[in-house]
Design a protein around this motif. Structure first.
Motif, PDB file in Angstrom:
ATOM      1  N   UNK A   1       0.829  -1.201   0.000  1.00  0.00           N
ATOM      2  CA  UNK A   1       0.000   0.000   0.000  1.00  0.00           C
ATOM      3  C   UNK A   1       0.867   1.256   0.000  1.00  0.00           C
ATOM      4  N   UNK A   2       1.976   1.218   0.723  1.00  0.00           N
ATOM      5  CA  UNK A   2       2.857   2.372   0.874  1.00  0.00           C
ATOM      6  C   UNK A   2       3.601   2.697  -0.428  1.00  0.00           C
ATOM      7  N   UNK A   3       3.922   1.676  -1.214  1.00  0.00           N
ATOM      8  CA  UNK A   3       4.692   1.881  -2.445  1.00  0.00           C
ATOM      9  C   UNK A   3       3.787   1.823  -3.676  1.00  0.00           C
ATOM     10  N   UNK A   4       3.216   0.659  -3.939  1.00  0.00           N
ATOM     11  CA  UNK A   4       2.423   0.472  -5.159  1.00  0.00           C
ATOM     12  C   UNK A   4       1.089   1.216  -5.071  1.00  0.00           C
ATOM     13  N   UNK A   5       0.401   1.048  -3.948  1.00  0.00           N
ATOM     14  CA  UNK A   5      -0.885   1.723  -3.801  1.00  0.00           C
ATOM     15  C   UNK A   5      -0.753   3.228  -3.867  1.00  0.00           C
ATOM     16  N   UNK A   6       0.288   3.762  -3.247  1.00  0.00           N
ATOM     17  CA  UNK A   6       0.478   5.213  -3.253  1.00  0.00           C
ATOM     18  C   UNK A   6       0.839   5.714  -4.645  1.00  0.00           C
ATOM     19  N   UNK A   7       1.635   4.953  -5.400  1.00  0.00           N
ATOM     20  CA  UNK A   7       1.957   5.360  -6.764  1.00  0.00           C
ATOM     21  C   UNK A   7       0.695   5.408  -7.620  1.00  0.00           C
ATOM     22  N   UNK A   8      -0.170   4.416  -7.485  1.00  0.00           N
ATOM     23  CA  UNK A   8      -1.433   4.402  -8.228  1.00  0.00           C
ATOM     24  C   UNK A   8      -2.301   5.597  -7.818  1.00  0.00           C
TER      25      UNK A   8
END
Length: 310
Positions: free
Chosen positions: A270-277
């Motif tokens: 969530x911190x990396x991929x979710x935030x980028x999305x």
């Protein structure tokens, strides 16, 4: 300066240990199990740059507050950030500088909400290291590098003081006048690497040999477009080197997020991929491949959570 290092794992233990080795006043804030191990065998570093066995000063989590520290180095995972904030809060003074080395950008908002804008610096680290079976820190072949600076840009007295303390240590330390650019570039690289290796469940070389180099480049294009829309487009030299790294058929590199998936642990999805999305959506930048990877990891996290509740 008096340093408090939150965590003594592969990142905190390496950078904090090298700082102590260079003569700085360093204290490690660690959980009871790690503290016991460090008391028994010391802080052990195995590295091409020279081995070390140090007797660290330890501060157990939950210990009563004493004299505030001048600087705090945060080296936790994103999913441990709330606990880290609670752990370091009693040991801060009004002038304490907080230097986080977490991946991504989302943690900056949480740290600012907890401690205020002025206390929180920006920082990134580059190191290939892991913990061995006896708790030793194994630094691999990637030269360690720590970049830091004021999030508002420019220099400051505290950045210069931190740079002076870090300079003698056995890693490259770089004060930056544009730390957000450095952080966005690492975020771009890491989101691409994590998305690629988690979605394909393999390392960079395996994916490239299976015909996935084009997918890697397409993912990098997505994350780079988000960074550019945010005002921090990756520099050409960085993009060229990153594309080469992510499509090398001989590479064994994989994201630590994939290792977390494979061992059944929590991830920074969530911190990396979710935030980028999410940032792409807010900026009207489509990120279909990164979104697929984020969904893949989110499904894993949901299943993991359901198993824990069962």
């Amino acid at each position: 300066m008096r340093w408090l290092i939150l965590g003594a794992g592969s990142v905190g233990g390496y950078f904090g240990g090298r700082l102590q080795e260079a003569g700085a006043d360093v204290t490690f804030l660690v959980r009871p199990g790690r503290a016991q191990l460090l008391r028994e065998q010391g802080l052990v570093i195995e590295s091409p740059d020279g081995a070390a066995r140090l007797q660290p000063k330890l501060l157990p989590t939950g210990a009563a507050a004493g004299q505030p520290f001048d600087a705090v180095l945060l080296t936790c995972k994103a999913y441990d950030l709330d606990a880290a904030i609670a752990a370091v809060a009693p040991h801060l003074g009004s002038a304490t500088a907080i230097l986080p080395l977490l991946n991504g950008l989302l943690h900056l908002d949480r740290l600012e909400a907890a401690f205020g804008f002025e206390r929180v610096l920006g920082g990134v680290c580059h190191i290939s290291a892991t913990l061995g079976p006896a708790g030793e820190i194994r630094h691999l072949d990637l030269p360690p590098r720590l970049v830091f600076g004021e999030r508002a840009g420019g220099g400051s007295d505290r950045v210069r003081a931190i740079a002076a303390d870090l300079a003698p240590a056995k890693f490259k330390s770089v004060p930056s006048e544009d730390i957000l650019q450095e952080m966005w570039e690492k975020f771009t690289m890491l989101a691409t690497l994590a998305g690629l290796t988690c979605l394909m469940r393999g390392n960079v070389g395996e994916i490239a040999r299976a015909g996935g180099a084009g997918i890697a480049r397409a993912m990098l294009n997505e994350t780079s477009a988000v960074a550019a829309a945010a005002g921090h487009g990756p520099r050409d030299k960085f993009l060229e080197a990153t594309a080469q790294r992510l499509t090398d058929p001989a590479s064994t590199v994989q994201a630590s997020m994939l290792r977390d998936l494979e061992r059944g642990g929590p991830t920074e999805g969530a911190h990396i991929l979710g935030d980028m999305v999410a940032r792409g959506g807010n900026l009207s930048v489509p990120t279909p491949l990164i979104e697929a990877a984020a969904c893949h990891v989110a499904v894993y996290e949901a299943r993991r959570g359901a198993r824990k509740e069962a």
